[in-house]
Design a protein around this motif. Sequence first.
Motif, PDB file in Angstrom:
ATOM      1  N   THR A  20       0.828  -1.207   0.000  1.00  0.00           N
ATOM      2  CA  THR A  20       0.000   0.000   0.000  1.00  0.00           C
ATOM      3  C   THR A  20       0.863   1.259   0.000  1.00  0.00           C
ATOM      4  OG1 THR A  20      -0.071   0.171   2.410  1.00  0.00           O
ATOM      5  CG2 THR A  20      -1.775  -1.202   1.341  1.00  0.00           C
ATOM      6  N   ALA A  21       0.230   2.372  -0.302  1.00  0.00           N
ATOM      7  CA  ALA A  21       0.920   3.663  -0.265  1.00  0.00           C
ATOM      8  C   ALA A  21       1.452   3.924   1.141  1.00  0.00           C
ATOM      9  CB  ALA A  21      -0.022   4.781  -0.698  1.00  0.00           C
ATOM     10  N   GLN A  22       0.691   3.558   2.155  1.00  0.00           N
ATOM     11  CA  GLN A  22       1.156   3.765   3.530  1.00  0.00           C
ATOM     12  C   GLN A  22       2.376   2.902   3.829  1.00  0.00           C
ATOM     13  OE1 GLN A  22      -1.773   3.206   6.602  1.00  0.00           O
ATOM     14  NE2 GLN A  22      -0.433   4.029   8.179  1.00  0.00           N
ATOM     15  N   ARG A  56       0.298  11.238  -7.286  1.00  0.00           N
ATOM     16  CA  ARG A  56      -0.634  10.252  -7.836  1.00  0.00           C
ATOM     17  C   ARG A  56      -1.625   9.723  -6.814  1.00  0.00           C
ATOM     18  NH1 ARG A  56       3.827   6.986 -11.380  1.00  0.00           N
ATOM     19  NH2 ARG A  56       4.061   8.574 -13.002  1.00  0.00           N
ATOM     20  N   ALA A  57      -1.333   9.846  -5.549  1.00  0.00           N
ATOM     21  CA  ALA A  57      -2.260   9.317  -4.540  1.00  0.00           C
ATOM     22  C   ALA A  57      -2.973  10.452  -3.818  1.00  0.00           C
ATOM     23  CB  ALA A  57      -1.517   8.429  -3.541  1.00  0.00           C
ATOM     24  N   VAL A  58      -2.247  11.235  -3.083  1.00  0.00           N
ATOM     25  CA  VAL A  58      -2.866  12.278  -2.263  1.00  0.00           C
ATOM     26  C   VAL A  58      -3.614  13.286  -3.127  1.00  0.00           C
ATOM     27  CG1 VAL A  58      -2.435  14.133  -0.605  1.00  0.00           C
ATOM     28  CG2 VAL A  58      -1.183  11.967  -0.411  1.00  0.00           C
ATOM     29  N   ARG A  62      -6.752   9.510  -3.264  1.00  0.00           N
ATOM     30  CA  ARG A  62      -6.677   8.083  -2.931  1.00  0.00           C
ATOM     31  C   ARG A  62      -6.244   7.932  -1.486  1.00  0.00           C
ATOM     32  NH1 ARG A  62      -4.398   4.906  -8.124  1.00  0.00           N
ATOM     33  NH2 ARG A  62      -5.181   6.309  -9.717  1.00  0.00           N
ATOM     34  N   GLY A  63      -6.699   6.901  -0.857  1.00  0.00           N
ATOM     35  CA  GLY A  63      -6.372   6.667   0.541  1.00  0.00           C
ATOM     36  C   GLY A  63      -5.051   5.951   0.721  1.00  0.00           C
ATOM     37  N   SER A  67      -3.084   0.514  -3.658  1.00  0.00           N
ATOM     38  CA  SER A  67      -1.935  -0.293  -4.068  1.00  0.00           C
ATOM     39  C   SER A  67      -0.900   0.563  -4.779  1.00  0.00           C
ATOM     40  CB  SER A  67      -2.414  -1.398  -5.002  1.00  0.00           C
ATOM     41  OG  SER A  67      -1.333  -2.047  -5.620  1.00  0.00           O
ATOM     42  N   ILE A  68       0.364   0.300  -4.508  1.00  0.00           N
ATOM     43  CA  ILE A  68       1.405   1.057  -5.209  1.00  0.00           C
ATOM     44  C   ILE A  68       1.501   0.650  -6.677  1.00  0.00           C
ATOM     45  CG2 ILE A  68       2.716   1.619  -3.145  1.00  0.00           C
ATOM     46  CD1 ILE A  68       4.752  -0.546  -3.964  1.00  0.00           C
ATOM     47  N   ARG A  69       0.886  -0.456  -7.033  1.00  0.00           N
ATOM     48  CA  ARG A  69       0.826  -0.872  -8.442  1.00  0.00           C
ATOM     49  C   ARG A  69       0.210   0.250  -9.283  1.00  0.00           C
ATOM     50  NH1 ARG A  69       0.962  -5.955 -10.373  1.00  0.00           N
ATOM     51  NH2 ARG A  69       0.393  -6.847  -8.360  1.00  0.00           N
ATOM     52  N   ASP A  70      -0.761   0.974  -8.684  1.00  0.00           N
ATOM     53  CA  ASP A  70      -1.460   2.051  -9.383  1.00  0.00           C
ATOM     54  C   ASP A  70      -0.709   3.376  -9.322  1.00  0.00           C
ATOM     55  OD1 ASP A  70      -3.544   0.249  -9.887  1.00  0.00           O
ATOM     56  OD2 ASP A  70      -4.513   0.730  -7.978  1.00  0.00           O
ATOM     57  N   LEU A  71       0.322   3.455  -8.510  1.00  0.00           N
ATOM     58  CA  LEU A  71       1.043   4.716  -8.285  1.00  0.00           C
ATOM     59  C   LEU A  71       2.448   4.713  -8.869  1.00  0.00           C
ATOM     60  CD1 LEU A  71       0.175   5.174  -4.503  1.00  0.00           C
ATOM     61  CD2 LEU A  71      -1.099   6.057  -6.468  1.00  0.00           C
TER      62      LEU A  71
END
Length: 144
Positions: A20-22, A56-58, A62-63, A67-71
């Motif tokens: 995850t991004a986190q 790409r997330a914040v 996106r929370g 998934s980092i796959r999307d980022l």
Amino acid sequence: MAQIRDLMTSNIETLGPDATAQEAATAMRRADTGSIPVVEGNRVVGLITDRDIAIRAVAEGRGPDCSIRDLMSADPVCAYESDDVESIAQRMAEAQVRRLPVVDQNEQLIGMISLGDLSREGKEQAASEALQGVSADTNALLDA
């Protein structure tokens, strides 16, 4: 002539594409770095950066569980362990990046090389040339 394997950082954090991004942000904080290679097996499939998380997330709302796959930036430019410093500096400048994953002849991840690594090892000219390339578009924007 120095080769990348002599300058690279070999003890690096990696993540899988389903992290995850986190988890990526936590790994970056722990490793005190702004980017982490994304691997499947030991093959580099992407690179996740602090900028990817911010832009790409914040910025897209996106929370932290996305998934980092999307980022991530997929299929990043890589360095080979046998490359010389000048060719890597040129590759960084052309790709406008400050860090590259380093792979062996079998495409297996073995480390990371950064502009900082180049400059710390007395390769200031190569690091300077790479930084000029990385900064080229930024400078054009500032002059506009």
